[in-house]
Design a protein around this motif. Structure first.
Motif, mmCIF file in Angstrom:
data_model
loop_
_atom_site.group_PDB
_atom_site.id
_atom_site.type_symbol
_atom_site.label_atom_id
_atom_site.label_comp_id
_atom_site.label_asym_id
_atom_site.label_seq_id
_atom_site.Cartn_x
_atom_site.Cartn_y
_atom_site.Cartn_z
ATOM 1 N N PHE A 78 -11.693 -28.939 -30.468
ATOM 2 C CA PHE A 78 -11.497 -29.905 -29.390
ATOM 3 C C PHE A 78 -12.703 -30.007 -28.462
ATOM 4 O O PHE A 78 -12.695 -30.798 -27.533
ATOM 5 N N ALA A 79 -13.735 -29.208 -28.714
ATOM 6 C CA ALA A 79 -14.948 -29.185 -27.883
ATOM 7 C C ALA A 79 -14.581 -29.011 -26.416
ATOM 8 O O ALA A 79 -15.039 -29.733 -25.540
ATOM 9 N N ASN A 80 -13.756 -28.017 -26.166
ATOM 10 C CA ASN A 80 -13.305 -27.728 -24.802
ATOM 11 C C ASN A 80 -14.418 -26.997 -24.056
ATOM 12 O O ASN A 80 -14.407 -25.781 -23.940
ATOM 13 N N ASN A 81 -15.388 -27.752 -23.542
ATOM 14 C CA ASN A 81 -16.544 -27.101 -22.954
ATOM 15 C C ASN A 81 -16.332 -26.659 -21.512
ATOM 16 O O ASN A 81 -17.279 -26.368 -20.792
ATOM 17 N N ASP A 82 -15.083 -26.543 -21.106
ATOM 18 C CA ASP A 82 -14.699 -25.894 -19.852
ATOM 19 C C ASP A 82 -14.259 -24.459 -20.159
ATOM 20 O O ASP A 82 -13.632 -23.794 -19.369
#
Length: 176
Positions: free
Chosen positions: A106-110
């Motif tokens: 999901f490319a959760n870059n948080d």
């Protein structure tokens, strides 16, 4: 998409919100993920768990076992069978792999310096398990590219700040 994976998630339901008769739109009502989540979903009391957030904040129990795991991994080469087995004895490895895959997909870059929660039951196998929640920064939200290289983010050990301070990626880097 994660229902076929071995990963814990929070329940949610889309709801239409009205406030004083005014329509506020469609919102996601989400289950809060804390020590009470463990009780309501797994029937484990909060006095029977260690529950941490973001590698340091304690919801229940202590973080001594988590700190011990990190201290064990950081200076070690986990590619060796004995060290890897010690890690697998402390973490539900299948769940952890599915958790990492989902966060990166999901490319959760948080993440991983934020939005990371793990718990372990003080009885039974005592393994750490992870709960997937808050993917709001994923899939290109807030102008971030959808093809953001999450693998590069979690293997980079040169950062000391959000979203991937060194302490939040130590376990992943040791395993990779």
């Amino acid at each position: 998409i994660v229902e076929d994976l071995k990963v814990y998630t929070q329940a949610y339901r889309p709801v239409e919100v009205f406030f004083n008769g005014d329509y506020w739109g469609l919102h996601n009502l989400r289950e809060k993920v804390n020590e009470h989540w463990v009780k309501s979903n797994l029937d484990i009391n909060q006095d029977e768990i260690d529950f941490i957030k973001n590698n340091w904040e304690v919801f229940a129990g202590t973080r001594e076992a988590w700190d011990s795991l990190q201290s064990f991994l950081v200076p070690k080469d986990v590619s060796g069978e004995q060290n890897y087995q010690t890690f697998c004895d402390s973490v539900d490895i299948e769940m952890y792999i599915d958790y990492l895959i989902t966060q990166m997909f999901f490319a959760n870059n948080d993440w991983p310096g934020n939005n990371q929660k793990a718990f372990r039951h003080l009885e039974g196998d005592r393994k750490w398990r992870f709960i997937l929640f808050d993917l709001d920064f994923g899939m290109g939200l807030y102008g971030r590219p959808m093809n953001f290289n999450m693998f590069q983010q979690v293997t980079n050990n040169e950062h000391d700040n959000w979203p991937n301070p060194r302490y939040s990626t130590e376990i992943m880097r040791s395993l990779f």
